[in-house]
Design an enzyme around this catalytic site. Structure first.
Site, PDB file in Angstrom:
ATOM      1  N   LYS A 111       0.711  -1.116   0.123  1.00 23.70           N
ATOM      2  CA  LYS A 111      -0.027  -0.014   0.095  1.00 23.70           C
ATOM      3  C   LYS A 111       0.890   1.413   0.084  1.00 23.70           C
ATOM      4  O   LYS A 111       0.722   2.277  -0.614  1.00 23.70           O
ATOM      5  CB  LYS A 111      -0.926  -0.020   1.282  1.00 23.70           C
ATOM      6  CG  LYS A 111      -2.041   0.980   1.146  1.00 23.70           C
ATOM      7  CD  LYS A 111      -3.396   0.531   1.830  1.00 23.70           C
ATOM      8  CE  LYS A 111      -4.449   1.335   1.734  1.00 23.70           C
ATOM      9  NZ  LYS A 111      -5.546   1.155   2.196  1.00 23.70           N
ATOM     10  N   LYS A 190      -3.087 -14.441 -10.519  1.00 22.22           N
ATOM     11  CA  LYS A 190      -3.858 -15.039  -9.345  1.00 22.22           C
ATOM     12  C   LYS A 190      -5.252 -14.709  -9.127  1.00 22.22           C
ATOM     13  O   LYS A 190      -5.515 -13.444  -9.190  1.00 22.22           O
ATOM     14  CB  LYS A 190      -2.864 -14.866  -8.072  1.00 22.22           C
ATOM     15  CG  LYS A 190      -3.456 -15.319  -6.856  1.00 22.22           C
ATOM     16  CD  LYS A 190      -2.789 -14.609  -5.585  1.00 22.22           C
ATOM     17  CE  LYS A 190      -3.510 -15.238  -4.336  1.00 22.22           C
ATOM     18  NZ  LYS A 190      -3.615 -14.195  -3.266  1.00 22.22           N
ATOM     19  N   LYS A 193      -9.966 -11.172  -5.426  1.00 20.78           N
ATOM     20  CA  LYS A 193     -11.088 -10.156  -5.538  1.00 20.78           C
ATOM     21  C   LYS A 193     -10.523  -8.829  -5.870  1.00 20.78           C
ATOM     22  O   LYS A 193     -11.094  -8.190  -6.531  1.00 20.78           O
ATOM     23  CB  LYS A 193     -11.552  -9.969  -3.974  1.00 20.78           C
ATOM     24  CG  LYS A 193     -12.696 -10.765  -3.574  1.00 20.78           C
ATOM     25  CD  LYS A 193     -13.387 -10.300  -2.257  1.00 20.78           C
ATOM     26  CE  LYS A 193     -12.322 -10.621  -0.972  1.00 20.78           C
ATOM     27  NZ  LYS A 193     -12.231 -11.822  -0.570  1.00 20.78           N
TER      28      LYS A 193
HETATM   29  P1  ADP Z   1      -8.646 -12.169  -2.153  1.00 22.02           P
HETATM   30  O1  ADP Z   1      -7.372 -12.294  -2.643  1.00 22.02           O
HETATM   31  O2  ADP Z   1      -9.787 -12.488  -2.967  1.00 22.02           O
HETATM   32  O3  ADP Z   1      -9.015 -10.920  -1.317  1.00 22.02           O
HETATM   33  P2  ADP Z   1      -8.235 -13.135   0.579  1.00 22.02           P
HETATM   34  O4  ADP Z   1      -6.998 -12.571   0.635  1.00 22.02           O
HETATM   35  O5  ADP Z   1      -9.427 -12.825   1.492  1.00 22.02           O
HETATM   36  O6  ADP Z   1      -8.562 -13.225  -0.838  1.00 22.02           O
HETATM   37  O7  ADP Z   1      -7.919 -14.776   0.850  1.00 22.02           O
HETATM   38  C1  ADP Z   1      -8.338 -15.459   1.799  1.00 22.02           C
HETATM   39  C2  ADP Z   1      -7.901 -16.841   1.956  1.00 22.02           C
HETATM   40  O8  ADP Z   1      -7.861 -17.498   0.581  1.00 22.02           O
HETATM   41  C3  ADP Z   1      -6.469 -16.768   2.219  1.00 22.02           C
HETATM   42  O9  ADP Z   1      -5.891 -17.745   3.004  1.00 22.02           O
HETATM   43  C4  ADP Z   1      -5.751 -16.778   0.796  1.00 22.02           C
HETATM   44  O10 ADP Z   1      -4.401 -17.204   0.797  1.00 22.02           O
HETATM   45  C5  ADP Z   1      -6.482 -17.673  -0.073  1.00 22.02           C
HETATM   46  N1  ADP Z   1      -6.498 -17.453  -1.376  1.00 22.02           N
HETATM   47  C6  ADP Z   1      -6.812 -16.560  -1.924  1.00 22.02           C
HETATM   48  N2  ADP Z   1      -6.748 -16.308  -3.293  1.00 22.02           N
HETATM   49  C7  ADP Z   1      -6.388 -17.454  -3.595  1.00 22.02           C
HETATM   50  C8  ADP Z   1      -5.875 -18.191  -4.700  1.00 22.02           C
HETATM   51  N3  ADP Z   1      -5.821 -17.493  -5.976  1.00 22.02           N
HETATM   52  N4  ADP Z   1      -5.024 -19.302  -4.630  1.00 22.02           N
HETATM   53  C9  ADP Z   1      -4.991 -19.814  -3.529  1.00 22.02           C
HETATM   54  N5  ADP Z   1      -5.227 -19.147  -2.384  1.00 22.02           N
HETATM   55  C10 ADP Z   1      -6.099 -18.181  -2.362  1.00 22.02           C
END
Ligand code: ADP
Ligand code: TRP
Length: 325
Positions: A111, A190, A193
Site C-alpha cells: 500500500k 492469481k 477479489k
Molecule cells: P482475495 O485475494 O480474493 O482478497 P483473501 O486475501 O481474502 O482473498 O484470501 C482468503 C484466503 O484464501 C487466504 O488464505 C488466501 O491465501 C486464500 N486465497 C485467496 N486467493 C487465492 C488463490 N488464487 N489461490 C490460492 N489461495 C488463495
C-alpha cells in the site's frame, strides 16, 4: 493438536479461497474443541467501511462456509469480534513487536509503495492475526501461500514473548495445500477479489458458465500441441477432475487439435457437479437462520473458554491484572 484458521468477510468466496484455504479447513476438521475456524470481521474493518455491507458479508461468509462443508459437529465456527480477549492479547503482543517487522509485511508495504496512506489498523493487522492464532494455543494454521508471512510474524512475536516471560505461548505452524497453492483467475493471474478475476463458489449457474466462457486463452492454432502445465484453463480444470480425467486432458493438450471452448464447457460441467452438494447445504442453512445463529454462538462459547485461559496465562506472565482474583 489444535487447528485454527480465519477468513475475512470481504465478499463472496471464490475458487481461490476454497482451494487455497477453505478446503483444507474442511479436511482438517475433527473435534469441535480442536478445530477453530472464524470469520475475521475485525480484520475486514480495514477495508469494509459500510456497516450494513459488513453485516451482510459476515452472514454470507457463515453460510458459504457451512455450505462448503464446515461441519459444526466437527469444528467450532465463530465470529472474531465475539471474542474480546483477542484485542487484549493484541496489545500485549504489540509491546514485544519491533516496528521493522511490521514495516516489512506485504499488505502494508504494498500500500505504501503505491503511494497510498495506510492507517494504523492495516499496519498492525499482522499482530491482530498473531493474537488470533496464539490466543487458542493453535498448533497448525491452514492458509493460502500469501498468508505464510503472517504466520511467521505470529511465531516471531510468540517467541519474543516467551523469551521475555517464560514458556507462555505455543508456537504455531502454517500449512499450505500443494494443489491449491495458487489458483489462477479468469485473466490467468492469481485469482483475487482485488483483480476482479474471480469465479465465486456459489455464483448462479448461468452466470458461472458465462464467466468460465470468458476465461482468457491464447490464440495459437487449434492443431498446435500445448503444454498443460502452463495453461490456466488446465490448472482450473484439474481442481475439479479425477486422476483419470486429468491424465486424459493432459494428453489432449499434448496432442493438440482441440478448441478452448470445448475445455471451458468441460470445466463448467465439472465445477457445477463439484459444488452441487455444497449448494444444497448452503440453501438449507439459509432457510434456517436460527440454526446458524446457534452454531455461531456455540462456537464462540468454546473459543472464549480457551481464550480466557490463555489470556490469563499471558497477563500473569507479564505482570498485569495482578490483583488477586
Ligand atoms: P482475495 O485475494 O480474493 O482478497 P483473501 O486475501 O481474502 O482473498 O484470501 C482468503 C484466503 O484464501 C487466504 O488464505 C488466501 O491465501 C486464500 N486465497 C485467496 N486467493 C487465492 C488463490 N488464487 N489461490 C490460492 N489461495 C488463495
Ligand atoms: N489475514 C487472513 C486473510 O486475509 C485472515 C485471518 C485473520 C487469519 N486472522 C487469521 C488466517 C488467523 C489464519 C489465522 O486471509
Amino acid at each position: 493438536m489444535r487447528v485454527l484458521s480465519g477468513i475475512q468477510p470481504t465478499g463472496r468466496f471464490h475458487w481461490g479461497n476454497y482451494f487455497g484455504a477453505i478446503r483444507q479447513m474442511v479436511d482438517m476438521q475433527g473435534e469441535p474443541e480442536n478445530a477453530f475456524y472464524f470469520i475475521a470481521d475485525l480484520h475486514a474493518l480495514t477495508t469494509v467501511r459500510e456497516p450494513e455491507r459488513l453485516r451482510a458479508n459476515i452472514r454470507d461468509a457463515a453460510l458459504d462456509l457451512l455450505g462448503l462443508g464446515l461441519d459444526p459437529r466437527r469444528a467450532s465456527l465463530f465470529i472474531q469480534s465475539e471474542i474480546p480477549e483477542v484485542t487484549q492479547l493484541t496489545w500485549l503482543l504489540l509491546t514485544v513487536t519491533p516496528m521493522g517487522l511490521l514495516e516489512r509485511c506485504h499488505a502494508f508495504k504494498e500500500k505504501k509503495a503505491r503511494g497510498l496512506t495506510a492507517d494504523a489498523g492495516l499496519f498492525n493487522y499482522p499482530i491482530l492475526m498473531a493474537a488470533d492464532i496464539i490466543l487458542y494455543d493453535s498448533d497448525q494454521v491452514p492458509v493460502g501461500e500469501d498468508q505464510l508471512q503472517h504466520i511467521e510474524v505470529a511465531r516471531d512475536v510468540a517467541g519474543s514473548f516467551n523469551h521475555l516471560y517464560g514458556d507462555v505461548f505455543v508456537l504455531p505452524k502454517g500449512k499450505i495445500l500443494e494443489k491449491g497453492g495458487k489458483v489462477p483467475g479468469t485473466d490467468g493471474e492469481k485469482m483475487s477479489k482485488s483483480y476482479g478475476n474471480t469465479i465465486e463458489c456459489f455464483t448462479e449457474l448461468k452466470a458461472q458458465r458465462k464467466k468460465i466462457m470468458r476465461i482468457q486463452t491464447d490464440s495459437r492454432p487449434m492443431e498446435e500441441p500445448k503444454d498443460p502445465e502452463t495453461d490456466p484453463l488446465y490448472q482450473l480444470y484439474i481442481l475439479f477432475a479425477s486422476e483419470e480425467q486429468k491424465a486424459e486432458m493432459a494428453a489432449l493438450y499434448r496432442r493438440g487439435g482441440f478448441g478452448y471452448g470445448q475445455i471451458k464447457k468441460e470445466l463448467a460441467d465439472a465445477a457445477e457437479a463439484y459444488f452441487a452438494p455444497a449448494r444444497e447445504r448452503r440453501a438449507y442453512f439459509e432457510s434456517h437462520p436460527d440454526l446458524v445463529d446457534d452454531i455461531l454462538r456455540e462456537g464462540a462459547q468454546r473459543a472464549r473458554a480457551k481464550a480466557a485461559e490463555v489470556l490469563l496465562r499471558a497477563q500473569a506472565a507479564c505482570g498485569v491484572r495482578s490483583l488477586p482474583k
